[in-house]
Design a protein around this motif. Structure first.
Motif, PDB file in Angstrom:
ATOM      1  N   ALA A  46      68.062  52.511  36.682  1.00 60.58           N
ATOM      2  CA  ALA A  46      67.056  53.540  36.497  1.00 60.58           C
ATOM      3  C   ALA A  46      65.947  52.930  36.015  1.00 60.58           C
ATOM      4  N   GLU A  47      66.144  51.747  35.309  1.00 59.86           N
ATOM      5  CA  GLU A  47      64.674  51.120  34.848  1.00 59.86           C
ATOM      6  C   GLU A  47      63.969  50.460  36.009  1.00 59.86           C
ATOM      7  N   GLU A  48      64.390  50.783  37.271  1.00 60.82           N
ATOM      8  CA  GLU A  48      63.682  49.859  38.331  1.00 60.82           C
ATOM      9  C   GLU A  48      63.041  51.241  39.391  1.00 60.82           C
ATOM     10  N   ILE A  49      64.220  51.992  39.398  1.00 63.57           N
ATOM     11  CA  ILE A  49      64.182  52.995  40.785  1.00 63.57           C
ATOM     12  C   ILE A  49      64.156  54.569  39.948  1.00 63.57           C
ATOM     13  N   ASP A  50      63.170  55.326  40.224  1.00 62.67           N
ATOM     14  CA  ASP A  50      63.435  56.697  39.793  1.00 62.67           C
ATOM     15  C   ASP A  50      63.751  57.895  40.861  1.00 62.67           C
ATOM     16  N   TRP A  51      63.743  57.403  41.984  1.00 67.89           N
ATOM     17  CA  TRP A  51      64.231  58.388  43.055  1.00 67.89           C
ATOM     18  C   TRP A  51      64.675  57.296  44.299  1.00 67.89           C
ATOM     19  N   HIS A  52      65.681  57.611  45.081  1.00 71.83           N
ATOM     20  CA  HIS A  52      66.324  57.027  46.163  1.00 71.83           C
ATOM     21  C   HIS A  52      66.853  57.885  47.355  1.00 71.83           C
ATOM     22  N   ALA A  53      66.695  57.553  48.716  1.00 71.62           N
ATOM     23  CA  ALA A  53      67.211  58.065  49.604  1.00 71.62           C
ATOM     24  C   ALA A  53      67.461  57.058  50.749  1.00 71.62           C
TER      25      ALA A  53
END
Length: 170
Positions: free
Chosen positions: A132-139
């Motif tokens: 969560a501290e690196e990436i705030d959205w993914h797919a």
């Protein structure tokens, strides 16, 4: 042990990727010192590419999209070690296969400096739980979906440079 990412110690390298010193990450960024990074194109068995948006708290390229996971190579660490460590950390998985090294290039970030960039790829079938501290959205996007978004989204410039080289390399 560093208390923040900016305190992590990096090897500083010359134009031939030979170690010439060490510096904390924050200093390396602030002074534009040449260092090393690993870029891993992560795909699922269907061939879809893991794409994410960086958090706005990242030291470099906050809030931008990237089709690579990865990051800096720590002092004394090999590219291969960093590739596996960074991929597992950012994807939030363990037991990832060792990413396959493809090629290395010197990225020129202008005022931000330059960094040796080793590009890898890995295919895996594990559930992801990104940091969560690196990436705030993914797919996971199909290659076609990724291509459609290249011109529409704001991408990390080093990731985009690595992606174009990766496409030419295939």
């Amino acid at each position: 042990m560093p208390t923040s990412p900016s305190e992590e110690i990096l090897d500083i390298v010359d134009e031939h990727d030979r170690v010439v010193g060490q510096a904390p990450r924050g200093e390396a960024y602030a002074r534009g010192l040449r260092h090393r990074c690993a870029f891993i194109l992560a795909r699922n068995p269907a061939g879809e590419v893991f794409v994410h948006r960086r958090t706005t708290t990242k030291l470099v390229f906050p809030g931008l999209y990237d089709m690579f996971v990865g990051g800096v190579v720590g002092a004394g660490e090999s590219y291969d070690e960093a590739a596996l460590r960074e991929a597992e950390e950012e994807l939030g998985v363990s037991g990832l296969p060792q990413p396959t090294p493809l090629f290395k290039f010197l990225y020129d970030g202008g005022e931000r400096g330059t960094w040796w960039s080793y590009v890898y790829e890995v295919t895996f079938d594990l559930p992801v739980k990104p940091q969560a501290e690196e990436i705030d959205w993914h797919a996971f996007l199909t290659p076609q979906e990724l291509e459609r978004r290249i011109g529409a989204w704001e991408w990390t410039p080093d990731g985009l440079a690595a992606y174009h080289r990766w496409k030419a390399h295939r």
